[in-house]
Scaffold this motif. Sequence first.
Motif, PDB file in Angstrom:
ATOM      1  N   LEU B 622      44.325  -5.938  58.254  1.00  0.00           N
ATOM      2  CA  LEU B 622      43.253  -5.110  58.797  1.00  0.00           C
ATOM      3  C   LEU B 622      43.130  -3.793  58.067  1.00  0.00           C
ATOM      4  CD1 LEU B 622      43.278  -5.364  62.645  1.00  0.00           C
ATOM      5  CD2 LEU B 622      41.387  -5.679  61.070  1.00  0.00           C
ATOM      6  N   GLN B 623      44.288  -3.266  57.665  1.00  0.00           N
ATOM      7  CA  GLN B 623      44.249  -1.914  57.095  1.00  0.00           C
ATOM      8  C   GLN B 623      43.559  -1.897  55.747  1.00  0.00           C
ATOM      9  OE1 GLN B 623      48.425  -1.460  57.648  1.00  0.00           O
ATOM     10  NE2 GLN B 623      48.081   0.162  59.125  1.00  0.00           N
ATOM     11  N   VAL B 624      43.713  -3.004  55.006  1.00  0.00           N
ATOM     12  CA  VAL B 624      42.989  -3.081  53.736  1.00  0.00           C
ATOM     13  C   VAL B 624      41.495  -3.039  54.000  1.00  0.00           C
ATOM     14  CG1 VAL B 624      42.595  -4.462  51.696  1.00  0.00           C
ATOM     15  CG2 VAL B 624      44.857  -4.360  52.700  1.00  0.00           C
ATOM     16  N   TYR B 625      41.104  -3.803  55.009  1.00  0.00           N
ATOM     17  CA  TYR B 625      39.676  -3.792  55.345  1.00  0.00           C
ATOM     18  C   TYR B 625      39.233  -2.412  55.771  1.00  0.00           C
ATOM     19  CZ  TYR B 625      40.639  -8.809  55.668  1.00  0.00           C
ATOM     20  OH  TYR B 625      41.029 -10.072  55.416  1.00  0.00           O
ATOM     21  N   GLY B 626      40.090  -1.742  56.550  1.00  0.00           N
ATOM     22  CA  GLY B 626      39.755  -0.395  56.992  1.00  0.00           C
ATOM     23  C   GLY B 626      39.606   0.546  55.814  1.00  0.00           C
ATOM     24  N   ILE B 627      40.533   0.443  54.856  1.00  0.00           N
ATOM     25  CA  ILE B 627      40.436   1.283  53.660  1.00  0.00           C
ATOM     26  C   ILE B 627      39.121   1.004  52.939  1.00  0.00           C
ATOM     27  CG2 ILE B 627      41.395   1.613  51.349  1.00  0.00           C
ATOM     28  CD1 ILE B 627      44.168   1.217  52.655  1.00  0.00           C
ATOM     29  N   PHE B 630      36.242   2.600  54.677  1.00  0.00           N
ATOM     30  CA  PHE B 630      36.107   4.051  54.512  1.00  0.00           C
ATOM     31  C   PHE B 630      35.772   4.443  53.084  1.00  0.00           C
ATOM     32  CE2 PHE B 630      37.347   4.417  58.783  1.00  0.00           C
ATOM     33  CZ  PHE B 630      36.761   5.601  59.173  1.00  0.00           C
ATOM     34  N   ILE B 631      36.244   3.653  52.130  1.00  0.00           N
ATOM     35  CA  ILE B 631      35.802   3.922  50.754  1.00  0.00           C
ATOM     36  C   ILE B 631      34.297   3.755  50.671  1.00  0.00           C
ATOM     37  CG2 ILE B 631      35.881   3.043  48.379  1.00  0.00           C
ATOM     38  CD1 ILE B 631      38.857   2.483  48.845  1.00  0.00           C
TER      39      ILE B 631
END
Lengths: 161, 644, 101
Positions: B622-627, B630-631
């Motif tokens: 999930l955090q990759v997707y979150g990054i 936000f990018i």
Amino acid sequence: MEVAFWILAVISVASALAVVFLRHIFRAALFLVLCFFAIAGIYATLNADFLAAAQVLIYVGAIAVLIIFAIMLTRETQQGSPSGRFRLIAFLVGAMFLVTMILVVTGTDWQVITEAPTEPTTSSLAQALFSREEGFVLPFEIVAALLLAAVIGAIALVREK
Amino acid sequence: MPSGVPLAIFLLPFFSFIVISFVIRPFLNSKPQLSGYITITSIGTSLILSLWVLAEVSSAPGHMLSMPDYEWLVIGDTVIRFGVTVDALAAIMLIVVTSVSLLVQVYSQGYMHGDPGYSRYFAFMSLFTAFMLGLVLADNLIILYVFWEGVGLCSYLLIGFWFHRPAAARAATKAFIVTRIGDFGFLAAILFLYFKTGTFDIGELHHLALAGAIGGTVLTWAAIGVFSGAIGKSAQFPLHTWLPDAMEGPTPVSALIHAATMVAAGIYLVARMFPIFASSLTAVTTVAAIGGFTAIFAATMGLVMNDIKRVLAYSTISQLGYMMLGLGVVGIGVANDAISLEVGLGLGVAVGIFHLFNHAFFKSLLFLGAGSVNHATGTFDIREMGGLRKVMPWTYATFLIASLSIVGIWPLAGFWSKEGILDHAWDHQTALFFLAMITVFMTAFYMFRLVFLTFAGEYRGGNAGHGGASAHAPSLRESPLMMVAPMGLLAILAVISGWLPVSSFLGGKSESFFGALAHPMAWVSMVLAGLGILLAYALYSARWLSVESLRRRFAPLHTLFSRKYWFDELYERVIVVRVLVDGIFALLNWFDTRIVDGVVNGVAGGTIAAGRVIRRLETGQLQVYGIAIFIGVLAIVACFLIFG
Amino acid sequence: MTVGLEHFLILSAILFSIGLYGALAKRNAVVILMSIEIMLNAVNIAMVAFWRYGHLITGQVFAIFIMVVAAAEAAVGLAIIISIYRSRETVDVEKIDLMKW
């Protein structure tokens, strides 16, 4: 008020940083509570009396307790809260987001009304939520349904099979 | 006359096709003879209506009936109307098509008797006739083109009627493709004319052409484009190769194709567009040159063929060349101002179409005769015939009449129209006139070669190869009345059609019955024809001269003619194999496999390769997707800050 | 320098960025949830500040709605975490990759 703002701001930022950087997860949760308190104070400096009270009740009272319950139920306190593989990228993204926001905030010519609203906000807020015209009655009802759904959903999720 | 009558002439055979295809073949297949009756009834009615139209036209002022026309298509500002032209030319063509078609249908009742495709045959024949009638009646180029292609389609269906025979299937395909080459030019010309003038209407185009509103070069190219269509349909050099192969179809089909429908369409087209041709000297010269050359070119090949239908096919090509020559030379006269425009336009049509008119009768008769001979002997090879005069007197008599007619012996039909063509060729294009004169001699020779080999002497068929020849093989008998009767009627027409005032009706002049003999030209051509007949007699009947020695003496020529100038080889081996298959197709194949498929495969391969790489991004974290989200947000905000 | 709208907005931005970092960088799902709560609070500060300096009551109304949604989200989110923990014995998001190809 000025002094109050600065103190509260420092407390909230510092405790937020503690939440994020502390390895000990239970302490992090306690710092979260402190952060919520500080934010309630900031609401107070903003003359939002009702919200300050609601902040204490909902966040400090309810959500913080929920979180502490979750920490205890998952028994991961001993593992702490290490940072992941994307720590650096996340830091860069966060920093750049902050820079961008500051640029936007300082770059914008805000039309502000400096004198503070002196009336207690509770009745005007109630007026805004429930008045027949321009009110938020329908969203209010929907949010009520959402809460109900969340409660039922949470029970359904954690019920022992 | 009600305005629906010309339309009905076209619609009757068309409905016959519909009824046979959709009612009789699915539901009443046990009674195929119904198909024949329906076809004959509808075409017979069309003939009667055509006669009515002819009567109306001849009494109308200017031989022109005005007919209502209707809106067919509206595309933007373009309105395509459809209507019918009923003038002298159309009326004559209607008569030719319906009468020849009717007699061919009657004959087919006998010829096709018992064929499993009986109903299908009559369905196609009805459609063929209907399309040709539609073609004749069309008053604008788009409608004309639709029917033009329809005629091509039907000829394909009928030449390949016995499609289980590979030769027939090949011949049908060949006919279709070769004529398509010409049709391409025709279509280009139609669009070109529309582009330049904004109209498809033939009448309007004529007015514009005669008024000089279309530029000279435009007119020339358009006319040559139209003519290329006519070259294909009328089997003129260099697109003549399909017609001899078209013999693979049933013989009555050949009769119809050669006399009234398919090949007549090309001549009709040139006649219909004659004002456009006559406005361009280059165009009419091309028409005349191609016509004159085709006449002698086809005749030389006719000299040596051993298949009776092939000889007739080459004679058709040759005669079609005459018609083109007639149209062309009068056009040259008009374009050179040797003939005034008012006289010339009618005259050109008259000269060309009069020969078409006469030719329709004697040529269909010749084919029906050939079919009758085949019905008796089971072969088309004239080396295996002979002596049929005794057993098939009617066929012999009618075939002889038709042969004399095509050769142009006074007072038979062919004489009158051929004289007209030769006369005008002499006046306007002397070189082509001499070619035409030589062709007269050749025509006489090959026609009587056929007559002598088929009907004279002793029967050589059956077991001739094994020495047990019998002149009275039991299978040899005269064809049934159903076949002989139409031949008789056609024989009468082949005699008298030249006496009818067709030429003057179309705008030319008619000779008086004996007055034509006062022309020296008539005598010259008849003497030449007589010499041709005499030579044929000497070689094949009396055998004063040895065919073999003659063949040896002219061996190179004989080879050249009998191999049809290697045109089939040129087209198939050189143009098709070398240029098309090895050249263009190979190039296209290369382009297709390397470039087109390469691009497709490349895109697919690239997608797969990219997918292999990109799917690593789908970590499920999930955090990759979150990054990533936000990018993206940062990028959008950055865009706002920079460009907003 | 008097405290104005910008100060509250920048405070909000700082808190939001801290929360963002926490949400993106931490491995413990509960901490991620806590970081998200910080982000929501940061937004609330901005909302209330807009009410204060623009006298738009909608700012407070939105803050209330955000609180409600945050509460609901916390309840469901924690329930999901507990549920996952029961089946996989971990709350480490790097080990939870059910959405992986």
